[in-house]
Design a protein around this motif. Structure first.
Motif, PDB file in Angstrom:
ATOM      1  N   ASP A  22     -18.395 -23.320 -88.670  1.00 12.39           N
ATOM      2  CA  ASP A  22     -17.268 -24.156 -88.251  1.00 12.39           C
ATOM      3  C   ASP A  22     -17.696 -25.146 -87.163  1.00 12.39           C
ATOM      4  O   ASP A  22     -17.490 -26.352 -87.274  1.00 12.39           O
ATOM      5  N   LYS A  47     -11.946 -30.874 -88.210  1.00 12.13           N
ATOM      6  CA  LYS A  47     -11.606 -29.465 -88.004  1.00 12.13           C
ATOM      7  C   LYS A  47     -11.060 -28.851 -89.288  1.00 12.13           C
ATOM      8  O   LYS A  47     -11.353 -27.694 -89.600  1.00 12.13           O
ATOM      9  N   THR A  51     -13.177 -25.814 -90.872  1.00 18.58           N
ATOM     10  CA  THR A  51     -12.483 -24.526 -90.976  1.00 18.58           C
ATOM     11  C   THR A  51     -12.402 -24.061 -92.427  1.00 18.58           C
ATOM     12  O   THR A  51     -12.560 -22.875 -92.706  1.00 18.58           O
ATOM     13  N   MET A  90      -6.011 -21.308 -88.990  1.00 17.67           N
ATOM     14  CA  MET A  90      -6.401 -22.710 -88.893  1.00 17.67           C
ATOM     15  C   MET A  90      -5.297 -23.526 -88.233  1.00 17.67           C
ATOM     16  O   MET A  90      -5.578 -24.397 -87.397  1.00 17.67           O
ATOM     17  N   SER A  93      -5.560 -23.099 -84.528  1.00 22.00           N
ATOM     18  CA  SER A  93      -6.682 -23.875 -83.996  1.00 22.00           C
ATOM     19  C   SER A  93      -6.372 -25.365 -83.986  1.00 22.00           C
ATOM     20  O   SER A  93      -6.651 -26.070 -83.001  1.00 22.00           O
TER      21      SER A  93
END
Length: 158
Positions: A22, A47, A51, A90, A93
């Motif tokens: 990641d 991201k 991810t 996810m 995050s």
């Protein structure tokens, strides 16, 4: 208790591998094709991509190592549930990254990494481990599926 500690350790190792995947992909994309200088929402999309790749790596590691004694016979169902839980992680995050980068204005690579890959990852990891343990790989579900398969009587021909 000993088994739980061993399982947590395996989960940590798989998570560490997923983190490296990641982190590496996120920073590579953020520094190149999804640079915030080139694409305003580049860090967000970097991201998402990083991810998604890490989810695949983590599913393989958790299915075949961390929760190998609790994996389910219906791979598609287990994979779908794993994906749902992982997407929840996810979102956590991405939420941390979004708040830091777009709301608070911390736009450096360092700030993006702290918000998305440290704070977001830590909160998402707690969320994922709990749901993997109580839902995706719950021992009662594994046992119930195994029992249901044994109880099915194959059709016979006369």
């Amino acid at each position: 208790m000993r088994r739980l500690i061993a399982q947590l350790a395996r989960f940590g190792v798989v998570g560490a591998v997923g983190f490296v995947v990641d982190f590496s992909i996120f920073n590579l994309l953020r520094a190149t094709v999804l640079s915030p200088d080139e694409v305003h929402s580049g860090p967000f999309w970097a991201k998402v991509v990083s991810t998604a790749v890490a989810i695949v790596v983590n599913w393989i590691g958790n299915r075949y190592w961390t929760f190998r004694h609790q994996r389910r016979s219906v791979v598609a169902r287990e994979g779908f549930e794993f994906l749902v839980v992982s997407l929840g992680g996810m979102v956590i995050s991405l939420g941390c990254l979004g708040i830091s980068h777009y709301l608070l204005g911390f736009t450096s690579a360092f700030a993006d990494n702290v918000s998305g890959n440290v704070i977001g990852l830590a909160l998402g990891t707690l969320f994922r481990f709990w749901l993997y343990k109580v839902w995706v790989y719950h021992p009662d579900r594994v046992e119930r599926e195994t029992t249901d398969e044994r109880d099915e009587v194959p059709a016979t021909t006369v």
